[in-house]
Design a protein around this motif. Sequence first.
Motif, PDB file in Angstrom:
ATOM      1  N   VAL A   1     -40.537  33.536  33.056  1.00 55.48           N
ATOM      2  CA  VAL A   1     -40.984  34.604  33.939  1.00 55.48           C
ATOM      3  C   VAL A   1     -40.637  34.194  35.367  1.00 55.48           C
ATOM      4  O   VAL A   1     -40.704  33.027  35.712  1.00 55.48           O
ATOM      5  CB  VAL A   1     -42.506  34.865  33.822  1.00 55.48           C
ATOM      6  N   GLU A   2     -40.234  35.158  36.156  1.00 55.43           N
ATOM      7  CA  GLU A   2     -40.013  34.874  37.578  1.00 55.43           C
ATOM      8  C   GLU A   2     -40.971  35.744  38.367  1.00 55.43           C
ATOM      9  O   GLU A   2     -40.946  36.968  38.253  1.00 55.43           O
ATOM     10  CB  GLU A   2     -38.569  35.149  37.994  1.00 55.43           C
ATOM     11  N   VAL A   3     -41.850  35.100  39.117  1.00 52.69           N
ATOM     12  CA  VAL A   3     -42.901  35.836  39.816  1.00 52.69           C
ATOM     13  C   VAL A   3     -42.891  35.488  41.298  1.00 52.69           C
ATOM     14  O   VAL A   3     -42.490  34.394  41.683  1.00 52.69           O
ATOM     15  CB  VAL A   3     -44.287  35.483  39.226  1.00 52.69           C
ATOM     16  N   PRO A   4     -43.317  36.435  42.137  1.00 52.39           N
ATOM     17  CA  PRO A   4     -43.405  36.105  43.561  1.00 52.39           C
ATOM     18  C   PRO A   4     -44.513  35.090  43.799  1.00 52.39           C
ATOM     19  O   PRO A   4     -45.538  35.115  43.111  1.00 52.39           O
ATOM     20  CB  PRO A   4     -43.738  37.446  44.217  1.00 52.39           C
ATOM     21  N   MET A   5     -44.331  34.200  44.738  1.00 50.50           N
ATOM     22  CA  MET A   5     -45.386  33.254  45.115  1.00 50.50           C
ATOM     23  C   MET A   5     -46.602  34.071  45.552  1.00 50.50           C
ATOM     24  O   MET A   5     -46.460  35.131  46.170  1.00 50.50           O
ATOM     25  CB  MET A   5     -44.932  32.403  46.307  1.00 50.50           C
ATOM     26  N   GLY A   6     -47.779  33.575  45.243  1.00 53.31           N
ATOM     27  CA  GLY A   6     -48.976  34.301  45.648  1.00 53.31           C
ATOM     28  C   GLY A   6     -49.595  35.097  44.514  1.00 53.31           C
ATOM     29  O   GLY A   6     -50.721  35.576  44.618  1.00 53.31           O
ATOM     30  N   ILE A   7     -48.879  35.245  43.420  1.00 53.08           N
ATOM     31  CA  ILE A   7     -49.440  35.906  42.237  1.00 53.08           C
ATOM     32  C   ILE A   7     -50.520  34.962  41.682  1.00 53.08           C
ATOM     33  O   ILE A   7     -50.452  33.746  41.881  1.00 53.08           O
ATOM     34  CB  ILE A   7     -48.325  36.161  41.192  1.00 53.08           C
TER      35      ILE A   7
ATOM     36  N   THR B   1     -39.698  33.476  45.197  1.00 55.90           N
ATOM     37  CA  THR B   1     -40.210  33.559  43.834  1.00 55.90           C
ATOM     38  C   THR B   1     -40.118  32.198  43.163  1.00 55.90           C
ATOM     39  O   THR B   1     -39.449  31.306  43.654  1.00 55.90           O
ATOM     40  CB  THR B   1     -39.380  34.543  42.996  1.00 55.90           C
ATOM     41  N   LYS B   2     -40.803  32.079  42.027  1.00 53.33           N
ATOM     42  CA  LYS B   2     -40.685  30.846  41.240  1.00 53.33           C
ATOM     43  C   LYS B   2     -40.510  31.232  39.777  1.00 53.33           C
ATOM     44  O   LYS B   2     -41.194  32.130  39.285  1.00 53.33           O
ATOM     45  CB  LYS B   2     -41.951  29.999  41.420  1.00 53.33           C
ATOM     46  N   VAL B   3     -39.605  30.541  39.134  1.00 51.40           N
ATOM     47  CA  VAL B   3     -39.418  30.770  37.700  1.00 51.40           C
ATOM     48  C   VAL B   3     -40.323  29.799  36.947  1.00 51.40           C
ATOM     49  O   VAL B   3     -40.355  28.612  37.248  1.00 51.40           O
ATOM     50  CB  VAL B   3     -37.955  30.517  37.278  1.00 51.40           C
ATOM     51  N   PHE B   4     -41.075  30.305  36.003  1.00 52.18           N
ATOM     52  CA  PHE B   4     -41.900  29.437  35.161  1.00 52.18           C
ATOM     53  C   PHE B   4     -41.450  29.587  33.713  1.00 52.18           C
ATOM     54  O   PHE B   4     -41.112  30.692  33.267  1.00 52.18           O
ATOM     55  CB  PHE B   4     -43.376  29.831  35.256  1.00 52.18           C
ATOM     56  N   ALA B   5     -41.463  28.468  33.007  1.00 57.49           N
ATOM     57  CA  ALA B   5     -41.249  28.527  31.560  1.00 57.49           C
ATOM     58  C   ALA B   5     -42.635  28.454  30.958  1.00 57.49           C
ATOM     59  O   ALA B   5     -43.298  27.424  31.006  1.00 57.49           O
ATOM     60  CB  ALA B   5     -40.398  27.356  31.093  1.00 57.49           C
TER      61      ALA B   5
END
Lengths: 581, 112
Positions: free
Chosen positions: A349-355, A334-338
């Motif tokens: 938000v923390e989303v799985p890669m590939g979203i 996953t990656k956390v984005f601000a």
Amino acid sequence: MPNKVILVKETGAIENKSIDFNTLLANQLRDSGASEKASIVPVADIGVYDKGLVLRILPDNITYSNVRESDIKKIIEQTVLGGKVIDEIVHDGKDKQLKIVLKNCGLVDPDSIDDYLKAGGYQGLKKVLLEMKSPEKVIEEVKKSGLRGRGGAGFPTWMKWSTARNQKTDQKYMICNGDEGDPGAYMDRSVLEGDPHSVVEGMLIAGYAIGASKGFLYIRAEYPLAVKRIEKALEDAREYGLLGENILGSGFNYEMEIRLGAGAFVCGEETALIASVEGKRGTPKPRPPFPAVKGLWDKPSIINNVETLASIPQIISNGGDWLAKIGTATSKGTKVFAITGKIKNSGLVEVPMGITLREIVFDVAGGLLNPAKKIKAIQTGGPSGGVIPKDYLDTQVDYENLGKLGSIMGSGGMIVIDETDCMVDLAKFYLGFCVEESCGKCAPCRIGGYQMLQLLNKISSGEGELADLDKLKRIAYAMQKASLCGLGQTAANPVLSTLKYFEDEYKAHIVGKKCPAGKCKYLLMYKIAEDKCKRCGVCVKNCPTQAISGNREKGYAIDQAKCIKCGNCSEVCKFEAVGKE
Amino acid sequence: MKKISAEEMDSMKKEGVDTSKNWIKVGMSTCGIAAGADVVYATLLDEAKKRNIEVAIKKCGCAGKCFAEPLVEVNVEGVPRVFYGKVTPEVAVTILERHVRNKKLVKDHIFF
């Protein structure tokens, strides 16, 4: 006592707005004899956006969207009383976020090591020291997970570790890079403040894997709360014997210290960070030799980002294969984005890669701040990244895809840009940031950045020529090729990517002498439209430079020579009579 | 010096976080504090004591909804667990009285 709760929220436009749904719902509940069984609670935010009237029935957790008047009876009878789901209007409430790094943020008390232990903390360390008992196995597990550095460049974590592991020397160092400096990005701060022990545990495991006995946490001084919480975490871990000598009786010794960054953006760069930890001036050095071979005090040193380290404990306790199942072929986990800018729900938000970017903006973060405006682009990667225009919103997020578009994953800043933002202005902002933060050691960055900024200033003040665009590109390529460190090599990216996708906008500034977004103040004029003006005089009172003259009989006009284009008059006019051209 | 053993670690993990029936958590990271979470936290502690309301009040990190800070999560037996956003000291008192004591959700402040 009512045993069910119906949460109600109007999201976006609703047909038949004249109806008061809450009253209607209450009446129908009463008519069905269900008033005792359920209560109605209007909420501030239901996590579903632009889907008309949304109802959520708790504790069943069934959500209905675009609910119409005719559905209410059915919902009461079948769901509230019957507990059944009505398929036609049910909303797929699947959470698109996946929290791994942020799992404990909001769950544990950051000042309590007991809370972290109760949440399964330090189990990864225990497994490493008491079960796996082999640094090679730890590196193998991280390799299996496919974890790549979350600081921006995306270098495979295991490869770095393995390089350092293979160095034969008396001393190695582990360093945590908490010098988060991108404008608008604060993922690392949240992790350090909300779950400090996960970083401490990650540092311990990484230190064990590479064979280090000493770790440094480099945190920027602008994060006093993060520093305080990490200090407390280290103290508590030491008291519990999870830091220090003979950890958990395994014979592994490890100490950690905090180093404060003094506010230089360049110190987020590996070699400059090392210089700063050594107590020297924070300027970068040419690589190779890479820090994994010759780093802090010339000893092999590994520098990992906060987010990378925070995901290590779970990779170890759940196994590398667990993380490898999440994400795309090349980017796992996953990656956390601000997410900030013109967005409704700014935050982490923390989303799985590939979203896709579209899912992040419209589903996870609730869409644009002002839904009447159109989205123009998304900026990722901060001053080292670029813009991704709206046509590419369906791109799946991973390191390669964002790179192909001329941007980067970066540390995780994501800024949503709408049509009221000017791309030249944006490029100027980021470049200006890098020019200020350039350490000045190498000429391409020091001089190139400044010259590019001058050209951008020239364009945004209406003095630009078409030849300037070529000049910008030429300097940008020189900076990319010849700068010493990542700061200079990437500083031109925001300019290049805005030029690539929004050249028209640059040309509008140069040829048409207009700023299409109405941002560049030298290129716009405020004017009062006589037909719309009601001659109330509010603009006159709010003009800080007395540039508006006239009276109630004759009407008002703006003296362009005195006007500083602050926009006050336009904002205070109730009749939208002050427009910009 | 109280060193922890592997067995103790396992039993703590088994116990789990938040075992008390009723608890309130206040997001106390920089984003929360900037929006006034420290005042909300202090109000909750004070008022719960004054009003004799038994509930565990804890602080926690940022749950990600920075736009809705100060964010307060409330878990009370018999009521669905919810987040309240943009909580002021006044709303905090309402949460204590209405949600914790009377077991009813507070209208217009829930953020999902």
